[in-house]
Design an enzyme around this catalytic site. Structure first.
Site, PDB file in Angstrom:
ATOM      1  N   HIS A 131       0.812  -1.214   0.000  1.00  0.00           N
ATOM      2  CA  HIS A 131       0.000   0.000   0.000  1.00  0.00           C
ATOM      3  C   HIS A 131       0.848   1.269   0.000  1.00  0.00           C
ATOM      4  O   HIS A 131       0.635   2.169   0.821  1.00  0.00           O
ATOM      5  CB  HIS A 131      -0.935   0.017   1.215  1.00  0.00           C
ATOM      6  CG  HIS A 131      -1.918  -1.115   1.217  1.00  0.00           C
ATOM      7  ND1 HIS A 131      -2.533  -1.585   2.363  1.00  0.00           N
ATOM      8  CD2 HIS A 131      -2.405  -1.873   0.199  1.00  0.00           C
ATOM      9  CE1 HIS A 131      -3.343  -2.582   2.056  1.00  0.00           C
ATOM     10  NE2 HIS A 131      -3.282  -2.783   0.747  1.00  0.00           N
TER      11      HIS A 131
HETATM   12  C1  LIG Z   1      -0.160  -7.419  -4.465  1.00  0.00           C
HETATM   13  C2  LIG Z   1      -1.140  -6.348  -4.078  1.00  0.00           C
HETATM   14  C3  LIG Z   1      -2.235  -6.672  -3.279  1.00  0.00           C
HETATM   15  C4  LIG Z   1      -3.153  -5.676  -2.927  1.00  0.00           C
HETATM   16  N1  LIG Z   1      -4.302  -6.033  -2.295  1.00  0.00           N
HETATM   17  C5  LIG Z   1      -5.278  -5.117  -2.144  1.00  0.00           C
HETATM   18  C6  LIG Z   1      -6.553  -5.505  -1.692  1.00  0.00           C
HETATM   19  O1  LIG Z   1      -6.829  -6.674  -1.458  1.00  0.00           O
HETATM   20  N2  LIG Z   1      -7.499  -4.543  -1.538  1.00  0.00           N
HETATM   21  C7  LIG Z   1      -7.239  -3.233  -1.805  1.00  0.00           C
HETATM   22  O2  LIG Z   1      -8.117  -2.388  -1.592  1.00  0.00           O
HETATM   23  N3  LIG Z   1      -6.025  -2.841  -2.247  1.00  0.00           N
HETATM   24  C8  LIG Z   1      -5.059  -3.747  -2.465  1.00  0.00           C
HETATM   25  N4  LIG Z   1      -3.872  -3.381  -3.002  1.00  0.00           N
HETATM   26  C9  LIG Z   1      -3.623  -1.953  -3.233  1.00  0.00           C
HETATM   27  C10 LIG Z   1      -4.335  -1.344  -4.436  1.00  0.00           C
HETATM   28  O3  LIG Z   1      -4.467  -2.261  -5.489  1.00  0.00           O
HETATM   29  C11 LIG Z   1      -3.527  -0.120  -4.888  1.00  0.00           C
HETATM   30  O4  LIG Z   1      -3.344   0.723  -3.772  1.00  0.00           O
HETATM   31  C12 LIG Z   1      -4.212   0.664  -5.973  1.00  0.00           C
HETATM   32  O5  LIG Z   1      -4.371  -0.124  -7.125  1.00  0.00           O
HETATM   33  C13 LIG Z   1      -3.370   1.889  -6.307  1.00  0.00           C
HETATM   34  O6  LIG Z   1      -3.952   2.551  -7.376  1.00  0.00           O
HETATM   35  P1  LIG Z   1      -3.115   3.566  -8.256  1.00  0.00           P
HETATM   36  O7  LIG Z   1      -4.026   4.093  -9.278  1.00  0.00           O
HETATM   37  O8  LIG Z   1      -2.433   4.526  -7.337  1.00  0.00           O
HETATM   38  O9  LIG Z   1      -1.936   2.707  -8.911  1.00  0.00           O
HETATM   39  P2  LIG Z   1      -1.963   1.364  -9.750  1.00  0.00           P
HETATM   40  O10 LIG Z   1      -3.260   0.678  -9.620  1.00  0.00           O
HETATM   41  O11 LIG Z   1      -0.749   0.599  -9.357  1.00  0.00           O
HETATM   42  O12 LIG Z   1      -1.832   1.862 -11.262  1.00  0.00           O
HETATM   43  C14 LIG Z   1      -0.710   2.524 -11.778  1.00  0.00           C
HETATM   44  C15 LIG Z   1      -0.622   2.188 -13.254  1.00  0.00           C
HETATM   45  O13 LIG Z   1       0.292   3.081 -13.895  1.00  0.00           O
HETATM   46  C16 LIG Z   1       1.092   2.359 -14.811  1.00  0.00           C
HETATM   47  N5  LIG Z   1       2.336   3.115 -14.988  1.00  0.00           N
HETATM   48  C17 LIG Z   1       3.223   3.433 -14.024  1.00  0.00           C
HETATM   49  N6  LIG Z   1       4.240   4.144 -14.540  1.00  0.00           N
HETATM   50  C18 LIG Z   1       3.985   4.278 -15.858  1.00  0.00           C
HETATM   51  C19 LIG Z   1       4.693   4.903 -16.914  1.00  0.00           C
HETATM   52  N7  LIG Z   1       5.846   5.556 -16.725  1.00  0.00           N
HETATM   53  N8  LIG Z   1       4.168   4.843 -18.166  1.00  0.00           N
HETATM   54  C20 LIG Z   1       2.973   4.202 -18.370  1.00  0.00           C
HETATM   55  N9  LIG Z   1       2.273   3.590 -17.402  1.00  0.00           N
HETATM   56  C21 LIG Z   1       2.772   3.627 -16.157  1.00  0.00           C
HETATM   57  C22 LIG Z   1       1.292   1.026 -14.103  1.00  0.00           C
HETATM   58  O14 LIG Z   1       1.746   0.027 -14.977  1.00  0.00           O
HETATM   59  C23 LIG Z   1      -0.076   0.789 -13.514  1.00  0.00           C
HETATM   60  O15 LIG Z   1      -0.911   0.115 -14.432  1.00  0.00           O
HETATM   61  C24 LIG Z   1      -2.930  -4.334  -3.339  1.00  0.00           C
HETATM   62  C25 LIG Z   1      -1.829  -4.020  -4.129  1.00  0.00           C
HETATM   63  C26 LIG Z   1      -0.951  -5.011  -4.519  1.00  0.00           C
HETATM   64  C27 LIG Z   1       0.208  -4.646  -5.402  1.00  0.00           C
END
Ligand SMILES: Cc1cc2nc3c(=O)[nH]c(=O)nc-3n(C[C@H](O)[C@H](O)[C@H](O)COP(=O)(O)OP(=O)(O)OC[C@H]3O[C@@H](n4cnc5c(N)ncnc54)[C@H](O)[C@@H]3O)c2cc1C
Length: 545
Positions: free
Chosen positions: A469
């Site tokens: 997280h």
């Molecule tokens: C293993 C794991 C288990 C988890 N379990 C849970 C759970 O059970 N319940 C829950 O609520 N949360 C859970 N989480 C947390 C939750 O999934 C994340 O906090 C949430 O998805 C974050 O959202 P975000 O939009 O910040 O980033 P992300 O969902 O990580 O999305 C970021 C995206 O940006 C893309 N990206 C990054 N840099 C670049 C770049 N330079 N160029 C192009 N694309 C790029 C990445 O590839 C990715 O697709 C878990 C996370 C993980 C990794």
């Protein structure tokens, strides 16, 4: 690509990026480009909830980060999973649905972010979801994310709840409703037996829109900033890189590790650090990459007779049955993430919010021959909901393909150590209740001999890991140091916004997915200039002082 002219460029198709791209492109005249470094999410192991351990081990759909060396954990490194695939981390996460405690958002408002109090966030939590049990003042009935209540039919789930009750805690009927604190039957982002990722909920239904372009397998190398204004992004590899421009805004949704890296690669950050990597500063923003938060936790494991653990249903024949039932009917153990009960509890009365979280598994996971396998027993994942320790994301190189340095700094603050020790003792107390009597539950990790404060602290420093997280690295706030303002606009650069886990000023008391989706829904309205949804007046539980 068909279009080359865009109004908005959204970077990252994860939790936030899928929401933003979908909502912005609802307006047919608005041209949206969504860029994602990873590829397709159409894989059975992503779709089948029960295949979670395979997803965790699937390197091609992750960035492959490691934090560390961690100064307070003996210089260890920690495997920090992050999705690199459509749906981002929502395509690889554990699908547990927890919103956070209403006091988290009221706390943000107390720090000046008046429109981010619980009353203003709740309508967006409701907007994003369809809760299987139906709508009410706390829960939504027609949003894209499908959320179901777990069946929790294995006997150990019930034992967990009864043991918790006997230890003096209450079962809350809906921890995402009026009352978070207590023991609960879990809720998950699973619908009709399949993972409900942000990609499935928000992106797939709108992929055919003529005004939405999705460019995957494409790395964004930097944001192009001209005279203090974001005008586009540079994408691609080295000599083959090219610039794509947009007329309105660039919206960074690359997550709490990649978003600060991208800002720094674009010359937005601490000038001293940028200079060290030969990057010219285009806008000074010293807080970029700082304030890294996470939920540090450990597994507590107990051995049972095989027949008492869910593992008895997962022998070779059981696994064939699991696969067949899921493929043919979307039924059976393939439809569960196995985390079907949990708890948000307080280890001390000096905090108003639950400071520890438990996720209960009716089997025990062990690593055998480099692979994660299930063995007889059960385990608790115990983590801190609002740790005090802070880490950072910094550049290692000016090369966008190189990983940044991630240091969580877990257990740097004494209170975090104390709270985790108390959380372990509390879990032990729950397992010593009459509900557990008929099970031979021998503690194997950390083990019954690990009892003194000093021994438990040593165990923690050796074993503390991550709940995956990361958050807070481009903090939203009203003070001069904040990276983005209350409307998610980067303070130092015009026409550049961030919405993802990086802008959380303070990590929420829950897994992050729901809160990130909520923030993305809210910021989408801000970008579109739409009136915000009216604040809700649903009350919430506060423990008696
Ligand atoms: C293993 C794991 C288990 C988890 N379990 C849970 C759970 O059970 N319940 C829950 O609520 N949360 C859970 N989480 C947390 C939750 O999934 C994340 O906090 C949430 O998805 C974050 O959202 P975000 O939009 O910040 O980033 P992300 O969902 O990580 O999305 C970021 C995206 O940006 C893309 N990206 C990054 N840099 C670049 C770049 N330079 N160029 C192009 N694309 C790029 C990445 O590839 C990715 O697709 C878990 C996370 C993980 C990794």
């Amino acid at each position: 690509m068909v279009n080359t002219q865009f109004d908005y460029i959204v970077v990252g198709a994860g939790a936030a990026g899928c929401v933003v791209a979908s909502r912005l492109s609802e307006e047919p005249s608005v041209r949206v480009l969504l860029i994602e470094a990873g590829g397709s999410d159409r894989s059975p192991i992503i779709t089948m909830p029960g295949a979670l351990s395979f997803v965790y081990q699937h390197r091609q759909i992750q960035w492959g980060y490691r934090s560390g060396p961690e100064p307070e954990l003996g210089g260890r490194t920690i495997d920090e999973k992050t999705g690199r695939v459509l749906g981002g981390s929502t395509s690889i996460n554990a699908m547990i649905c927890n919103r956070g405690n209403p006091m988290d958002f009221d706390g943000w408002a107390d720090d000046g972010l008046k429109d981010w109090d619980f009353a203003h966030c709740l309508p967006y939590f409701r907007k994003l979801e369809t809760f299987a049990d139906g709508p009410n003042p706390w829960r939504g009935g027609d949003g894209p994310m499908r959320i179901s209540r777990c069946k929790a039919s294995h006997k150990l789930y019930d034992t967990f709840l009864r043991g918790g009750e006997q230890a003096g805690f209450e079962v809350t009927p809906d921890h995402n409703g009026y009352r978070q604190e207590g023991l609960h039957v879990a809720q998950s982002f699973i619908h009709e037996g399949v993972r409900w990722s942000a990609s499935r909920a928000y992106l797939r239904p709108v992929r055919q829109r003529g005004n939405l372009e999705v460019l995957n397998q494409t790395l964004v190398r930097r944001v192009v900033v001209e005279d203090g204004v974001a005008t586009g992004v540079e994408v691609g590899d080295g000599a083959l890189s090219r610039v794509i421009t947009c007329e309105r805004e660039v919206v960074l949704c690359a997550g709490a590790i990649n978003t600060p890296q991208l800002l720094m690669l674009s010359g937005v950050g601490d000038p001293d650090q940028l200079r060290a990597h030969g990057i010219a500063t285009v806008a000074e923003a010293r807080a970029v990459g700082r304030n890294l938060q996470n939920h540090p936790g450990v597994d507590l494991q107990f051995a049972t007779r095989r027949e008492d653990s869910l593992v008895s249903e997962l022998d070779a024949l059981g696994q064939v049955k699991l696969g067949a039932e899921w493929i043919l009917r979307r039924k059976g153990l393939g439809t569960t993430n196995f985390f079907e009960t949990g708890a948000f509890l307080r280890t001390r009365s000096s905090v108003a919010f639950p400071n520890v979280q438990y996720e209960f598994l009716p089997l025990r996971r062990a690593v055998r021959g480099g692979k994660i396998v299930a063995v007889p027993g059960f385990q608790f994942w115990v983590d801190l909901s609002r740790p005090e320790s802070r880490g950072s994301v910094t550049l290692r190189s000016s090369d966008p393909a190189e990983h940044p340095s991630i240091v969580f700094n877990h257990l740097a603050v004494r209170q975090d150590v104390v709270d985790l020790i108390d959380a372990i003792r509390l879990a032990r107390r729950m397992t010593r209740q009459p509900a557990w009597e008929s099970y031979r539950a021998d503690e194997v990790v950390p083990g019954p001999d690990v009892e003194s404060d000093a021994d438990l602290e040593r165990f923690l420093r050796e074993k503390v890991g991550t709940s995956y997280h990361p958050s807070g690295t481009c903090r939203m706030g009203v003070d001069a140091d904040a990276v983005v303002d209350g409307e998610a606009r980067v303070r130092a650069v015009a026409r550049l916004r961030i919405v993802d886990a990086s802008i959380m000023p303070r990590v929420v008391t829950a897994n992050l997915n729901a809160a990130v989706l909520m923030m993305a829904e809210k910021v989408s309205d801000l970008i579109r200039g739409k009136a915000a949804l009216a604040p809700a007046d649903a009350p919430y539980y506060r423990a008696p002082a």
